[in-house]
Design an enzyme around this catalytic site. Structure first.
Site, PDB file in Angstrom:
ATOM      1  N   MET A   2     -15.974   2.207  -9.735  1.00 30.96           N
ATOM      2  CA  MET A   2     -15.881   2.046 -11.181  1.00 30.96           C
ATOM      3  C   MET A   2     -16.884   2.909 -11.951  1.00 30.96           C
ATOM      4  O   MET A   2     -17.434   2.467 -12.959  1.00 30.96           O
ATOM      5  CB  MET A   2     -16.085   0.578 -11.543  1.00 30.96           C
TER       6      MET A   2
ATOM      7  N   HIS B   4     -22.073   4.388 -14.009  1.00 29.26           N
ATOM      8  CA  HIS B   4     -21.189   3.256 -13.749  1.00 29.26           C
ATOM      9  C   HIS B   4     -20.709   2.662 -15.062  1.00 29.26           C
ATOM     10  O   HIS B   4     -21.478   2.524 -16.019  1.00 29.26           O
ATOM     11  CB  HIS B   4     -21.892   2.184 -12.913  1.00 29.26           C
ATOM     12  N   HIS B   5     -19.419   2.313 -15.102  1.00 21.78           N
ATOM     13  CA  HIS B   5     -18.810   1.862 -16.350  1.00 21.78           C
ATOM     14  C   HIS B   5     -19.377   0.539 -16.846  1.00 21.78           C
ATOM     15  O   HIS B   5     -19.227   0.188 -18.017  1.00 21.78           O
ATOM     16  CB  HIS B   5     -17.290   1.738 -16.174  1.00 21.78           C
ATOM     17  N   SER B   6     -20.031  -0.220 -15.980  1.00 22.77           N
ATOM     18  CA  SER B   6     -20.645  -1.469 -16.432  1.00 22.77           C
ATOM     19  C   SER B   6     -21.874  -1.217 -17.293  1.00 22.77           C
ATOM     20  O   SER B   6     -22.287  -2.085 -18.072  1.00 22.77           O
ATOM     21  CB  SER B   6     -21.037  -2.331 -15.221  1.00 22.77           C
TER      22      SER B   6
ATOM     23  N   ASN C 227     -19.358  -2.287 -23.301  1.00 22.16           N
ATOM     24  CA  ASN C 227     -17.949  -1.957 -23.366  1.00 22.16           C
ATOM     25  C   ASN C 227     -17.269  -2.766 -24.458  1.00 22.16           C
ATOM     26  O   ASN C 227     -17.492  -3.972 -24.567  1.00 22.16           O
ATOM     27  CB  ASN C 227     -17.266  -2.250 -22.024  1.00 22.16           C
TER      28      ASN C 227
END
Length: 466
Positions: free
Chosen positions: A22, A139-141, A315
């Site tokens: 991810m 990382h998308h988090s 996000n």
């Protein structure tokens, strides 16, 4: 001080596997200034080593070896190692675009180390003409594409003569504006009662709004609702296979005004035109492989739901679905079909709050569980899938940017393939161009670079007929 992850941020941790990673990235080629010394890149890095690494780039997970813990938080890495995060790579000089794409494919195939802040930056030397590139993986988090872009913009300048610029991990986030007018004093009892009543009324209204939008999307087929793509229309395809950890990356870049001109003739947006040529490219690509479904492919489109001029952080993304028109040979007809589909889908989000958009997205994407199960087990169920691929559009800076005098040539997004979705395409506007980043599973989708070429062919064909 620990900072809890939001539910959306947690989803990217829960989705992390050895082959379905991810993290997102950006590839940014640069042309150095004419007066750049031989040790230009090393000097740029050395000059930033003494500067403080600021949030969020100094944050790591509180429980890096237990990603599924519900109490995950971001905590400061007290042993931050800049030499681990910032690295140098080199192509055999003079390196061309194909060799650069191969290197980025390999870098993007490597998992993030969660025991450290989840990002890496690679300086890539050896490009032809004395150029270099930066590949940045996050990382998308930690941040989404919108936030990452905002931070990158702030770490560069429109002034080509400016030097001694810090790199992005040395630039702190801007402070959010606060109202200078103090709130009037209120009775605490009445405030509590009013808050409870307002929450109850607002909650009930939100349920009605979301329920109505989902009914319009999933059930209705009359009038304009017939143009909406629902959660059970995507055909089974090779794009929905189990994936490996190996990635393939390809790029394209087109003049922004070229796509805008086509769109203005047909009451379509630039994104509609981009979807149309991607649909044309997919049609040719899958037909060559003998894998073109009879029914049109479906893409899910992430939608930024932040307020205008939001500085980013975490996000905040909703979702709509749209046909890709891969069953339509005529490119103009394909454009009209896609335009009608996206307009109808966006209409469901109008007048919704952020919370309502997220709830609508959850309902729209819930059937994806069957798609994921099919990819993981190899068992094909009787129901159609929810989507076949993801196409994102990230707004970028409209002016040419410079980093310590080096001109940023383009910015190519590198996104996330996953089980059940072996292809992800992200667009990013920059200066007077629209940059395309194609990333897919190398094993599920052979010769991915051909898709980028066929997308260019589809633009030429649409331009002639439009």
């Amino acid at each position: 001080m620990a900072k809890r992850l939001s539910p959306q941020d947690m989803l990217f941790l829960y989705g992390e596997t050895p082959s379905s990673m991810m993290h997102v990235a950006a590839l940014m080629p640069f042309t150095p200034p004419d007066d750049a010394p031989a040790n230009y890149l090393r000097q740029m890095f050395e000059e930033t080593r003494h500067l403080e690494v600021v949030e969020p780039w100094n944050l790591k997970l509180s429980h890096p070896r237990m990603l599924f813990r519900p109490d995950q938080s971001w905590v400061k890495d007290e042993k931050f190692d800049i030499d681990y995060h910032v690295r140098r790579s080199a192509l055999a000089s003079p390196g061309d675009e194909r060799e650069l794409g191969i290197l980025v494919s390999r870098l993007h195939s490597q998992n993030i180390d969660f025991t450290r802040p989840p990002w890496e930056l690679h300086f890539i030397e050896g490009l032809e003409g004395g150029r270099f590139a930066i590949y940045m993986k996050i990382h998308h988090s930690l941040v989404d594409g919108y936030t990452g872009n905002k931070i990158l913009e702030r770490s560069m300048s429109t002034d080509p003569t400016l030097r001694d610029q810090p790199l992005f991990f040395n630039v702190g986030p801007p402070s959010k504006k606060r109202s200078k007018t103090p709130a009037p004093p209120r009775n605490p009892v009445m405030s509590l009662v009013g808050g409870l009543l307002g929450g109850a009324v607002g909650g009930a209204q939100s349920v009605l709004n979301v329920g109505k939008a989902l009914y319009n999307t999933q059930i209705r087929s009359d009038d304009e609702y017939g143009q909406i793509t629902n959660s059970f229309q995507a055909p089974h395809s090779i794009l929905n296979k189990h994936i490996s950890r190996n990635r393939r990356f390809a790029t394209q870049v087109y003049p922004f005004e070229r796509l805008k001109s086509i769109g203005s003739k047909h009451d379509a947006t630039v994104n509609d035109v981009a979807l149309t040529i991607i649909g044309g490219g997919l049609r040719a690509f899958l037909d060559q492989l003998g894998e073109l479904p009879e029914k049109p492919l479906v893409a899910f489109l992430p939608v930024n739901i932040r307020p205008k001029d939001d500085v980013g952080g975490g996000n905040a993304v909703g979702t709509i679905l749209t046909t890709m028109g891969t069953d339509i040979e005529d490119p103009v007809d394909r454009l009209h079909t896609i335009t009608a589909s996206t307009k109808a889908a966006k209409g469901q989000l109008q007048n919704m709050s952020q919370t309502e958009v997220l709830a609508y997205t959850a309902g729209l994407m819930a059937p994806t569980a069957f798609q994921l199960a099919s990819a993981m087990t190899g068992v094909r169920g009787p129901l159609p899938f929810t989507f076949n691929l993801c196409v994102s559009n990230v707004p970028g800076p409209r002016e040419t940017l410079y980093l310590n005098g080096s001109r940023l040539e383009a910015t190519y997004p590198v996104s996330i393939p996953m089980h059940g979705m072996a292809l992800n395409i992200t667009l990013e506007s920059y200066a007077d161009t629209l940059n395309f980043g194609f990333v897919g599973c190398r094993d599920a989708l052979p010769h991915l670079q051909r898709l980028a070429v066929y997308t260019g062919d589809a633009l030429d064909e649409l331009d002639k007929l439009a």
